[in-house]
Design a protein around this motif. Sequence first.
Motif, PDB file in Angstrom:
ATOM      1  N   ASP A 137     -27.193  55.280  16.100  1.00  0.00           N
ATOM      2  CA  ASP A 137     -26.032  56.352  15.288  1.00  0.00           C
ATOM      3  C   ASP A 137     -25.514  55.564  14.315  1.00  0.00           C
ATOM      4  OD1 ASP A 137     -25.902  58.343  17.760  1.00  0.00           O
ATOM      5  OD2 ASP A 137     -25.221  56.668  18.719  1.00  0.00           O
ATOM      6  N   TYR A 138     -25.369  54.393  14.220  1.00  0.00           N
ATOM      7  CA  TYR A 138     -24.864  53.592  13.120  1.00  0.00           C
ATOM      8  C   TYR A 138     -25.597  52.207  12.601  1.00  0.00           C
ATOM      9  CZ  TYR A 138     -20.736  56.240  14.221  1.00  0.00           C
ATOM     10  OH  TYR A 138     -19.650  57.187  14.739  1.00  0.00           O
ATOM     11  N   SER A 139     -25.207  51.779  11.360  1.00  0.00           N
ATOM     12  CA  SER A 139     -25.923  50.640  10.854  1.00  0.00           C
ATOM     13  C   SER A 139     -24.728  49.873  10.266  1.00  0.00           C
ATOM     14  CB  SER A 139     -27.185  50.887   9.929  1.00  0.00           C
ATOM     15  OG  SER A 139     -27.427  49.319   9.230  1.00  0.00           O
ATOM     16  N   PHE A 140     -24.379  48.824  10.765  1.00  0.00           N
ATOM     17  CA  PHE A 140     -23.476  48.102   9.942  1.00  0.00           C
ATOM     18  C   PHE A 140     -23.996  47.238   9.038  1.00  0.00           C
ATOM     19  CE2 PHE A 140     -19.805  48.036  13.455  1.00  0.00           C
ATOM     20  CZ  PHE A 140     -19.593  49.364  13.251  1.00  0.00           C
ATOM     21  N   THR A 141     -24.049  47.302   7.902  1.00  0.00           N
ATOM     22  CA  THR A 141     -24.938  46.490   6.840  1.00  0.00           C
ATOM     23  C   THR A 141     -24.283  45.373   6.379  1.00  0.00           C
ATOM     24  OG1 THR A 141     -24.353  48.126   5.105  1.00  0.00           O
ATOM     25  CG2 THR A 141     -26.243  48.500   6.197  1.00  0.00           C
ATOM     26  N   ALA A 142     -24.932  44.508   5.953  1.00  0.00           N
ATOM     27  CA  ALA A 142     -24.222  43.059   5.441  1.00  0.00           C
ATOM     28  C   ALA A 142     -24.263  42.945   4.013  1.00  0.00           C
ATOM     29  CB  ALA A 142     -24.830  42.004   6.301  1.00  0.00           C
ATOM     30  N   CYS A 143     -25.531  43.522   3.496  1.00  0.00           N
ATOM     31  CA  CYS A 143     -25.766  43.071   2.207  1.00  0.00           C
ATOM     32  C   CYS A 143     -26.501  44.304   1.577  1.00  0.00           C
ATOM     33  CB  CYS A 143     -26.835  42.025   1.974  1.00  0.00           C
ATOM     34  SG  CYS A 143     -28.606  42.290   2.534  1.00  0.00           S
ATOM     35  N   ARG A 144     -26.510  44.466   0.024  1.00  0.00           N
ATOM     36  CA  ARG A 144     -26.778  45.650  -0.555  1.00  0.00           C
ATOM     37  C   ARG A 144     -28.274  45.991  -0.437  1.00  0.00           C
ATOM     38  NH1 ARG A 144     -23.726  47.745  -3.930  1.00  0.00           N
ATOM     39  NH2 ARG A 144     -22.452  45.928  -4.307  1.00  0.00           N
ATOM     40  N   PRO A 145     -29.153  45.000  -0.473  1.00  0.00           N
ATOM     41  CA  PRO A 145     -30.716  45.590  -0.421  1.00  0.00           C
ATOM     42  C   PRO A 145     -30.754  46.508   0.886  1.00  0.00           C
ATOM     43  CG  PRO A 145     -30.599  43.353  -1.171  1.00  0.00           C
ATOM     44  CD  PRO A 145     -29.159  43.595  -1.125  1.00  0.00           C
ATOM     45  N   ILE A 146     -30.336  45.789   2.158  1.00  0.00           N
ATOM     46  CA  ILE A 146     -30.446  46.145   3.481  1.00  0.00           C
ATOM     47  C   ILE A 146     -29.884  47.775   3.439  1.00  0.00           C
ATOM     48  CG2 ILE A 146     -30.161  46.262   5.783  1.00  0.00           C
ATOM     49  CD1 ILE A 146     -30.655  43.070   5.429  1.00  0.00           C
ATOM     50  N   HIS A 147     -28.579  47.566   2.966  1.00  0.00           N
ATOM     51  CA  HIS A 147     -27.612  48.893   2.729  1.00  0.00           C
ATOM     52  C   HIS A 147     -28.482  50.184   2.120  1.00  0.00           C
ATOM     53  CE1 HIS A 147     -24.098  51.163   2.912  1.00  0.00           C
ATOM     54  NE2 HIS A 147     -24.450  51.886   1.958  1.00  0.00           N
ATOM     55  N   GLU A 148     -29.333  49.855   0.919  1.00  0.00           N
ATOM     56  CA  GLU A 148     -30.152  50.685   0.156  1.00  0.00           C
ATOM     57  C   GLU A 148     -31.083  51.458   0.998  1.00  0.00           C
ATOM     58  OE1 GLU A 148     -28.989  52.366  -2.767  1.00  0.00           O
ATOM     59  OE2 GLU A 148     -27.222  51.036  -2.305  1.00  0.00           O
ATOM     60  N   ALA A 277     -23.436  31.793  -0.668  1.00  0.00           N
ATOM     61  CA  ALA A 277     -22.318  32.365  -0.199  1.00  0.00           C
ATOM     62  C   ALA A 277     -21.196  31.073  -0.029  1.00  0.00           C
ATOM     63  CB  ALA A 277     -22.290  33.404   0.770  1.00  0.00           C
ATOM     64  N   ILE A 278     -21.494  29.810   0.354  1.00  0.00           N
ATOM     65  CA  ILE A 278     -20.558  28.880   0.914  1.00  0.00           C
ATOM     66  C   ILE A 278     -20.808  27.787  -0.106  1.00  0.00           C
ATOM     67  CG2 ILE A 278     -20.671  29.535   3.447  1.00  0.00           C
ATOM     68  CD1 ILE A 278     -22.543  27.089   3.622  1.00  0.00           C
ATOM     69  N   GLY A 279     -21.286  27.970  -1.326  1.00  0.00           N
ATOM     70  CA  GLY A 279     -21.177  27.227  -2.601  1.00  0.00           C
ATOM     71  C   GLY A 279     -22.139  26.135  -2.580  1.00  0.00           C
ATOM     72  N   ARG A 280     -23.441  26.102  -1.865  1.00  0.00           N
ATOM     73  CA  ARG A 280     -24.143  25.133  -1.935  1.00  0.00           C
ATOM     74  C   ARG A 280     -25.467  25.213  -2.901  1.00  0.00           C
ATOM     75  NH1 ARG A 280     -20.769  23.936   0.710  1.00  0.00           N
ATOM     76  NH2 ARG A 280     -20.576  22.979   2.710  1.00  0.00           N
ATOM     77  N   LEU A 281     -25.933  24.219  -3.582  1.00  0.00           N
ATOM     78  CA  LEU A 281     -26.826  24.536  -4.453  1.00  0.00           C
ATOM     79  C   LEU A 281     -28.047  24.832  -3.736  1.00  0.00           C
ATOM     80  CD1 LEU A 281     -28.222  23.999  -7.223  1.00  0.00           C
ATOM     81  CD2 LEU A 281     -28.888  21.594  -6.609  1.00  0.00           C
ATOM     82  N   SER A 298     -37.914  43.464  -6.321  1.00  0.00           N
ATOM     83  CA  SER A 298     -36.615  43.655  -7.113  1.00  0.00           C
ATOM     84  C   SER A 298     -35.715  42.342  -6.748  1.00  0.00           C
ATOM     85  CB  SER A 298     -36.142  44.880  -7.154  1.00  0.00           C
ATOM     86  OG  SER A 298     -35.646  45.015  -5.627  1.00  0.00           O
ATOM     87  N   VAL A 299     -35.535  42.166  -5.517  1.00  0.00           N
ATOM     88  CA  VAL A 299     -34.534  41.167  -5.087  1.00  0.00           C
ATOM     89  C   VAL A 299     -34.978  39.654  -5.700  1.00  0.00           C
ATOM     90  CG1 VAL A 299     -33.434  39.687  -3.283  1.00  0.00           C
ATOM     91  CG2 VAL A 299     -33.796  42.308  -3.173  1.00  0.00           C
ATOM     92  N   LEU A 300     -36.320  39.537  -5.659  1.00  0.00           N
ATOM     93  CA  LEU A 300     -36.952  38.309  -6.094  1.00  0.00           C
ATOM     94  C   LEU A 300     -36.628  37.916  -7.670  1.00  0.00           C
ATOM     95  CD1 LEU A 300     -39.106  35.795  -5.976  1.00  0.00           C
ATOM     96  CD2 LEU A 300     -40.773  37.362  -6.319  1.00  0.00           C
ATOM     97  N   GLU A 334     -22.934  32.440  -7.890  1.00  0.00           N
ATOM     98  CA  GLU A 334     -21.782  33.267  -7.704  1.00  0.00           C
ATOM     99  C   GLU A 334     -22.110  34.501  -8.248  1.00  0.00           C
ATOM    100  OE1 GLU A 334     -18.536  30.816  -9.391  1.00  0.00           O
ATOM    101  OE2 GLU A 334     -18.628  29.416  -7.745  1.00  0.00           O
ATOM    102  N   VAL A 335     -22.327  34.921  -9.400  1.00  0.00           N
ATOM    103  CA  VAL A 335     -22.649  36.090  -9.650  1.00  0.00           C
ATOM    104  C   VAL A 335     -23.576  37.143  -8.837  1.00  0.00           C
ATOM    105  CG1 VAL A 335     -23.424  37.600 -11.700  1.00  0.00           C
ATOM    106  CG2 VAL A 335     -21.990  35.779 -12.003  1.00  0.00           C
ATOM    107  N   PHE A 336     -24.480  36.393  -8.481  1.00  0.00           N
ATOM    108  CA  PHE A 336     -25.776  36.892  -7.863  1.00  0.00           C
ATOM    109  C   PHE A 336     -25.135  37.255  -6.390  1.00  0.00           C
ATOM    110  CE2 PHE A 336     -28.925  36.585  -4.336  1.00  0.00           C
ATOM    111  CZ  PHE A 336     -29.727  37.324  -4.764  1.00  0.00           C
ATOM    112  N   ILE A 337     -24.384  36.282  -5.535  1.00  0.00           N
ATOM    113  CA  ILE A 337     -24.083  36.604  -4.321  1.00  0.00           C
ATOM    114  C   ILE A 337     -23.093  37.445  -4.287  1.00  0.00           C
ATOM    115  CG2 ILE A 337     -22.447  34.893  -3.722  1.00  0.00           C
ATOM    116  CD1 ILE A 337     -25.819  35.445  -1.849  1.00  0.00           C
ATOM    117  N   ARG A 338     -22.208  37.509  -5.222  1.00  0.00           N
ATOM    118  CA  ARG A 338     -21.105  38.482  -5.147  1.00  0.00           C
ATOM    119  C   ARG A 338     -21.560  39.870  -5.185  1.00  0.00           C
ATOM    120  NH1 ARG A 338     -18.748  37.480  -9.950  1.00  0.00           N
ATOM    121  NH2 ARG A 338     -18.091  35.321  -9.333  1.00  0.00           N
ATOM    122  N   ASP A 339     -22.590  40.249  -5.776  1.00  0.00           N
ATOM    123  CA  ASP A 339     -23.324  41.389  -5.767  1.00  0.00           C
ATOM    124  C   ASP A 339     -24.153  41.675  -4.750  1.00  0.00           C
ATOM    125  OD1 ASP A 339     -24.069  44.168  -7.294  1.00  0.00           O
ATOM    126  OD2 ASP A 339     -25.985  43.208  -6.903  1.00  0.00           O
TER     127      ASP A 339
END
Length: 361
Positions: A137-148, A277-281, A298-300, A334-339
């Motif tokens: 019935d629902y999908s709870f999505t965590a990130c943009r590519p999966i949501h799309e 997301a937690i700031g690791r290199l 496209s994610v790559l 940070e720019v990548f993971i924020r999006d």
Amino acid sequence: MFKSINDKSWLWCKYYRKLKSRALCLLHQLTSIFYIRHKVIFYSPAAFQANHVLPVINNLVVDGVVSVVLVGSFDKIKGCDYYSKIDDLPFFGKYSLYIATDLCFPPAWMSVKTVFFGHGVGPKLDYQSDSSLRYFDYSFTACRPIHEVHKKSGISLVKVGLPILDNLGCVNGMGNGLNSTLNKPLIVYAPSWSGDSKRISPLCKILTALEVVENYRVIVSPHPNFFREGLSREFSGLENSNVKLNYPDSGVSTYEMCMQADVVIGEISSVVFESMAIGRLVCFDGNEKIYKLSGAASVLECFKKSVPVIDWEMDIDSQLDQAMSDTQWKEKREVFIRDYIFNVGEATNIFVKAIYKIIKI
């Protein structure tokens, strides 16, 4: 004549099973009105998947508004009912919501709203495009590519994010001798598993290169399925080397390991993006094929612009030294993971509110 009788028998059996399922479903609906307290079921077939919803479960237990039922590979949590298999669930009860971390469904007799919350944020978009998703019935999505990708299924979508990222201070100790030579920065290499060998990184080449690293301590923390599927031979040579191997039964998950790391190396695994997301290199091991075969080309392209790419033919120490000293990677990451990931730091509360809204609390 004989074939015709068999065909009729088969059709009758099929019709009987369908009729029985509908009758049980109706009976369950009718009896559930005698129960006041809502029950929310969490189903997870693997422990590493279960970890992604633990903050939500703990929050629900503290709230005390609903009863929480855990099924599958969860540790037993005080205040929750636990069953090892979905078929063990009692027939009677007010089951209001079923949340699964994999493409698994509740019993046919259970009249319940269903939610798919795919474990992690690794962009394995071919898996996320599975046709069975439309039966939720629902999908709870965590990130943009999966949501799309999930938009195409036609089910209701809720952008929740990844609850495991909300409580960054809750990390177990390293344990089991994995924290030796603490004076050196820690590399965690986290290769992901696939049933398709063409998608797996060139482990022999990579492990050979990691064995001669001098300025860093190295821990290899493979996906648990490497050990379940009899592929652990890839790592057998590490037992007598300076590289440590994190086994599935060590008591320390790959995510917890990455939280202790200075550098995380991987490809498409969820822990790669969680580590960003937690700031690791984060460094890319160069396995472009797994992205392309997973429908994530496209994610790559965006990912490669945001992290250093390791050349396994060149000196690893010097590449990592340069990556750690180059401040540009922090900003790009940070720019990548924020999006990329939704609601970092707020996912648990958003997840819980979505549950209450669906069951009308």
